[in-house]
Design a protein around this motif. Structure first.
Motif, short mmCIF file in Angstrom:
data_model
loop_
_atom_site.label_atom_id
_atom_site.label_comp_id
_atom_site.label_asym_id
_atom_site.label_seq_id
_atom_site.Cartn_x
_atom_site.Cartn_y
_atom_site.Cartn_z
N ARG A 17 0.83 -1.21 0.00
CA ARG A 17 0.00 0.00 0.00
C ARG A 17 0.86 1.26 0.00
O ARG A 17 0.63 2.18 -0.77
CB ARG A 17 -0.93 0.00 1.21
CG ARG A 17 -1.75 1.30 1.40
CD ARG A 17 -2.76 1.56 0.29
NE ARG A 17 -3.80 0.59 0.30
CZ ARG A 17 -4.96 0.69 0.96
NH1 ARG A 17 -5.22 1.78 1.66
NH2 ARG A 17 -5.84 -0.27 0.90
N LEU A 18 1.88 1.29 0.86
CA LEU A 18 2.75 2.46 0.93
C LEU A 18 3.49 2.66 -0.40
O LEU A 18 3.63 3.79 -0.88
CB LEU A 18 3.75 2.33 2.08
CG LEU A 18 3.15 2.33 3.49
CD1 LEU A 18 4.22 2.03 4.52
CD2 LEU A 18 2.44 3.63 3.79
N ARG A 20 2.48 1.66 -3.40
CA ARG A 20 1.49 2.09 -4.40
C ARG A 20 1.19 3.58 -4.25
O ARG A 20 1.13 4.32 -5.23
CB ARG A 20 0.22 1.26 -4.30
CG ARG A 20 -0.79 1.56 -5.40
CD ARG A 20 -1.97 0.59 -5.44
NE ARG A 20 -2.70 0.55 -4.19
CZ ARG A 20 -2.75 -0.52 -3.38
NH1 ARG A 20 -2.11 -1.63 -3.68
NH2 ARG A 20 -3.46 -0.49 -2.27
N GLU A 21 1.03 4.03 -3.01
CA GLU A 21 0.74 5.45 -2.78
C GLU A 21 1.89 6.34 -3.24
O GLU A 21 1.66 7.39 -3.85
CB GLU A 21 0.42 5.68 -1.30
CG GLU A 21 -0.91 5.09 -0.89
CD GLU A 21 -1.19 5.17 0.60
OE1 GLU A 21 -2.30 4.76 1.00
OE2 GLU A 21 -0.32 5.62 1.38
N LEU A 22 3.13 5.92 -2.98
CA LEU A 22 4.28 6.69 -3.43
C LEU A 22 4.39 6.68 -4.95
O LEU A 22 4.69 7.71 -5.57
CB LEU A 22 5.57 6.14 -2.82
CG LEU A 22 5.86 6.53 -1.38
CD1 LEU A 22 7.05 5.75 -0.84
CD2 LEU A 22 6.10 8.02 -1.26
N GLU A 24 1.94 6.30 -7.13
CA GLU A 24 0.85 7.09 -7.72
C GLU A 24 1.06 8.59 -7.52
O GLU A 24 0.76 9.38 -8.42
CB GLU A 24 -0.50 6.67 -7.12
CG GLU A 24 -0.93 5.29 -7.58
CD GLU A 24 -2.16 4.77 -6.85
OE1 GLU A 24 -2.68 5.46 -5.94
OE2 GLU A 24 -2.61 3.66 -7.19
N SER A 25 1.56 9.00 -6.37
CA SER A 25 1.68 10.44 -6.10
C SER A 25 2.99 11.03 -6.61
O SER A 25 3.00 12.16 -7.09
CB SER A 25 1.53 10.72 -4.61
OG SER A 25 2.66 10.29 -3.89
N THR A 106 3.38 12.21 1.53
CA THR A 106 2.57 11.04 1.15
C THR A 106 2.95 9.84 2.00
O THR A 106 2.08 9.12 2.50
CB THR A 106 2.79 10.70 -0.35
OG1 THR A 106 2.33 11.80 -1.13
CG2 THR A 106 2.05 9.44 -0.75
N HIS A 107 4.25 9.62 2.17
CA HIS A 107 4.71 8.48 2.97
C HIS A 107 4.28 8.61 4.43
O HIS A 107 3.76 7.67 5.02
CB HIS A 107 6.22 8.33 2.86
CG HIS A 107 6.75 7.17 3.60
ND1 HIS A 107 6.49 5.87 3.23
CD2 HIS A 107 7.50 7.09 4.72
CE1 HIS A 107 7.07 5.04 4.08
NE2 HIS A 107 7.69 5.76 4.99
N GLU A 109 1.84 10.39 5.72
CA GLU A 109 0.38 10.22 5.82
C GLU A 109 -0.01 8.75 5.75
O GLU A 109 -0.87 8.29 6.50
CB GLU A 109 -0.32 10.99 4.71
CG GLU A 109 -0.30 12.49 4.88
CD GLU A 109 -0.83 13.23 3.65
OE1 GLU A 109 -1.61 12.63 2.87
OE2 GLU A 109 -0.46 14.40 3.47
N GLY A 110 0.62 8.00 4.84
CA GLY A 110 0.32 6.58 4.70
C GLY A 110 0.70 5.78 5.93
O GLY A 110 -0.07 4.94 6.40
N HIS A 114 -2.24 3.98 7.97
CA HIS A 114 -2.32 2.53 7.84
C HIS A 114 -1.64 1.75 8.95
O HIS A 114 -1.71 0.53 8.98
CB HIS A 114 -1.73 2.09 6.48
CG HIS A 114 -2.31 2.82 5.32
ND1 HIS A 114 -3.67 2.95 5.10
CD2 HIS A 114 -1.72 3.49 4.30
CE1 HIS A 114 -3.88 3.64 4.01
NE2 HIS A 114 -2.71 3.99 3.51
#
Length: 141
Positions: A17-18, A20-22, A24-25, A106-107, A109-110, A114
């Motif tokens: 998840r972390l 993927r978020e990095l 994508e952003s 982003t990291h 926040e994730g 999570h």
């Protein structure tokens, strides 16, 4: 067995998840982000490759390939070690630092959303103490 399975699955899902978020952003992979963080924390934004491999729990060979890829992106560069002709130093570039600064919110926040915010302060202390003990045990041998 319940603890082990929950750890294995939970930690892998969290990393996915972390990452993927990095991606994508900011278009950066989690392992690359971790290298940037470690280098940013050092004087001169430099660290010997062999030490960096240990810091990011990677083999020297795997880290070497990763650093090669990151060099092509302009995030890091290799520098000869002044003390040891065989040693190589990884150095964070300004582009790498800019990428890290852009990706950090982003990291953070994730990780909070999570993991950290799902635990009580007492659970956070227990998890930290447990994994510090695991790291110490595994580093010994």
């Amino acid at each position: 067995m319940r603890s082990w399975r929950a750890y294995v699955i939970g930690s892998e899902l969290l990393r996915q998840r972390l990452s993927r978020e990095l991606q994508e952003s900011e278009g950066i992979a989690l392992p690359d982000y971790e290298v940037l963080v470690r280098l940013s924390e050092c004087d001169g934004w430099q660290m010997r490759m062999s030490h960096l491999a240990g810091q990011v729990a990677s083999s020297k060979s795997r880290l070497s390939h990763q650093i090669s890829r990151m060099e092509k992106l302009g995030l890091v560069k290799r520098v000869e070690c002044p003390d040891d002709a065989r040693g190589v130093i990884a150095e964070l570039t300004q582009k790498g630092m800019d990428t890290l600064r852009a990706a950090a919110p982003t990291h953070v926040e994730g990780v909070r959303a999570h993991l950290v915010d799902l635990m009580t302060p007492e659970e956070q202390k227990v998890v930290a103490a447990l994994f510090e003990r695991v790291i110490e045990h595994l580093d010994q041998g």
